[in-house]
Design an enzyme around this catalytic site. Structure first.
Site, mmCIF file in Angstrom:
data_model
loop_
_atom_site.group_PDB
_atom_site.id
_atom_site.type_symbol
_atom_site.label_atom_id
_atom_site.label_comp_id
_atom_site.label_asym_id
_atom_site.label_seq_id
_atom_site.Cartn_x
_atom_site.Cartn_y
_atom_site.Cartn_z
ATOM 1 N N HIS A 58 1.076 -1.420 -0.118
ATOM 2 C CA HIS A 58 0.438 -0.119 0.032
ATOM 3 C C HIS A 58 1.226 1.279 -0.037
ATOM 4 C CE1 HIS A 58 -3.550 -2.954 1.560
ATOM 5 N NE2 HIS A 58 -4.016 -2.588 0.635
ATOM 6 N N GLU A 61 1.784 3.286 2.744
ATOM 7 C CA GLU A 61 2.454 2.435 4.321
ATOM 8 C C GLU A 61 4.248 2.281 3.778
ATOM 9 O OE1 GLU A 61 0.484 -0.873 4.685
ATOM 10 O OE2 GLU A 61 -1.426 0.046 4.668
ATOM 11 N N HIS A 204 2.619 -4.549 7.204
ATOM 12 C CA HIS A 204 1.597 -3.373 6.377
ATOM 13 C C HIS A 204 2.017 -2.524 7.893
ATOM 14 C CE1 HIS A 204 -1.082 -4.960 2.849
ATOM 15 N NE2 HIS A 204 0.120 -6.088 2.845
ATOM 16 N N GLU A 265 1.223 -5.641 11.178
ATOM 17 C CA GLU A 265 0.728 -3.655 11.009
ATOM 18 C C GLU A 265 1.584 -3.187 11.884
ATOM 19 O OE1 GLU A 265 -1.633 -2.267 9.342
ATOM 20 O OE2 GLU A 265 -3.459 -4.193 8.381
HETATM 21 ZN ZN ZN Z 1 -1.683 -2.077 3.840
#
Ligand code: ZN
Length: 295
Positions: A58, A61, A204, A265
Site C-alpha cells: 500500500h 505504508e 503493512h 501491521e
Molecule cells: Zn496495508
C-alpha cells in the site's frame, strides 16, 4: 544508511550499496509495475527452502519498505561479520532456511505518495481526478488495491466493496475487475509459484497487530506461531476487519499452499507514518523478523 524516504531513486542507491557490500546476496527482478518500475527481491541463505517477507503493498505504508530494507542490511551484516542480529546468531539457521525480502511490492503507489501524482506518468490524470491527497494513496497507479487483488475469496470481498459503494478505481480498497488483474500482483504470485516458500510475511501499517488466519484454511501451526511472534514483538494477534478478509497476499498464500502466512501491521497512528518512527518500529519488530527463519 537509514532515515531516507524509500522513493525509487533512494531505493536504487540502496540496492547498489547492498550489491557493493554484500556480493552473496541474490537479487532477482520479479516483475515491473504499471509505470515500469522494477519490483526486486533480495535473498540471503538457502535458496531451495525460504520464507518471504514482502512490504509496501500500500502506497502510504511506505515506512514498511524502510523496515524491510533495514532488516535486509542487518541480515547481510550478520552473515558477513558473523554478528548477531536481534540478539540471535542466524548464520546457521539461514543455511537451512533462507529469507527473501521484497521491500516494495507497489513501487508506483509509494512514488505517488512521496513524489506526487506526476510520478505516475500516463496515470497521473486519473490519480488527480480521484484524490487531492496523493500522500495517502494506497492503490497502484490505476487505482487497484493490490491487497484486494489476490485470488483468495476475491468474489466475496468484491461484493463487500460494492456494498460499500467502491465499484471503480479508487485510492483504496478497489480490488480490480478480476483477481490477479495487476502486474504487481502477478509478479509476486509467479515468484512464489516458481520457488519453494514455506512461510509468507506481509508488512503493512498500522496497529501493531499480527493477522494469521484465513477462515477454515488457516494452517494448524499458525495460531501457536502467531503467539510466539506476538511475545517477540509485543504486537496483539487479531483478525482483520471484514473488508480486508480476502483478496490479500497472505490469504492467497495460505489458501494455495496450506502453509502459514502472516501480516504484521507496524506502528500506531495514521498513515503515512512519519519517517522518524522507523527506528523505533524496527527495534520493536526485529526479534519477530529474525524468528521467521526459525519457527
Ligand atoms: Zn496495508
Amino acid at each position: 544508511m537509514f532515515g531516507f524516504y524509500p522513493n525509487e531513486r533512494n531505493r536504487t542507491a540502496f540496492y547498489q550499496s547492498v550489491a557493493d557490500e554484500f556480493p552473496f546476496v541474490k537479487k532477482e527482478v520479479i516483475g515491473t509495475s504499471l509505470v515500469g518500475r522494477e519490483i526486486a527481491s533480495f535473498t540471503v541463505g538457502n535458496l531451495d527452502k525460504r520464507v518471504i517477507i514482502a512490504a509496501a503493498f500500500h502506497g502510504s505504508e511506505w515506512l514498511t519498505a524502510n523496515i524491510a530494507l533495514h532488516f535486509l542490511w542487518d541480515l547481510c551484516c550478520c552473515i558477513k561479520n558473523s554478528e548477531p542480529v536481534g540478539g540471535l546468531h542466524l548464520g546457521s539457521r539461514l543455511k537451512k532456511r533462507g529469507i527473501s525480502i521484497v521491500p516494495c511490492v507497489n513501487p508506483d503507489g509509494v512514488e505517488i505518495n512521496l513524489s506526487g501524482a506526476d510520478s505516475a506518468g500516463r496515470y497521473s490524470a486519473l490519480i488527480n481526478s480521484l484524490t487531492h491527497e496523493p500522500y495517502r494513496w494506497q492503490a497502484n497507479a490505476r487505482g487497484v488495491d493490490l491487497n484486494h487483488n489476490f485470488p483468495a475469496n476475491w468474489e466475496v470481498i468484491h461484493r463487500r466493496e460494492q456494498d460499500m459503494g467502491i465499484t471503480k478505481p479508487s485510492s483504496t480498497r478497489y480490488g480490480g475487475e478480476r483477481p490477479a488483474s495487476e502486474p504487481e500482483t502477478v509478479a509476486l504470485m509467479n515468484y512464489i509459484n516458481e520457488n519453494n516458500f514455506t512461510r509468507a510475511y506481509a508488512l503493512h501499517s498500522q496497529g501493531r497487530e499480527i493477522y494469521y488466519s484465513f477462515g477454515k484454511n488457516t494452517p494448524k501451526p499458525s495460531n501457536t506461531m502467531s503467539r510466539v511472534l506476538s511475545i517477540a514483538s509485543g504486537y496483539k494477534t487479531a483478525k482483520p476487519p471484514l473488508i480486508a478478509d480476502g483478496g490479500g497476499f497472505k490469504d492467497w498464500f495460505i489458501e494455495k499452499f496450506h502453509q502459514p502466512g502472516f501480516t504484521f501491521e507496524i506502528g500506531v497512528g495514521e498513515n503515512p507514518l512519519p519517517l522518524t518512527d522507523e527506528s523505533r518500529e524496527y527495534a520493536q519488530l526485529l526479534k519477530a523478523l529474525c524468528l521467521t527463519t526459525i519457527i
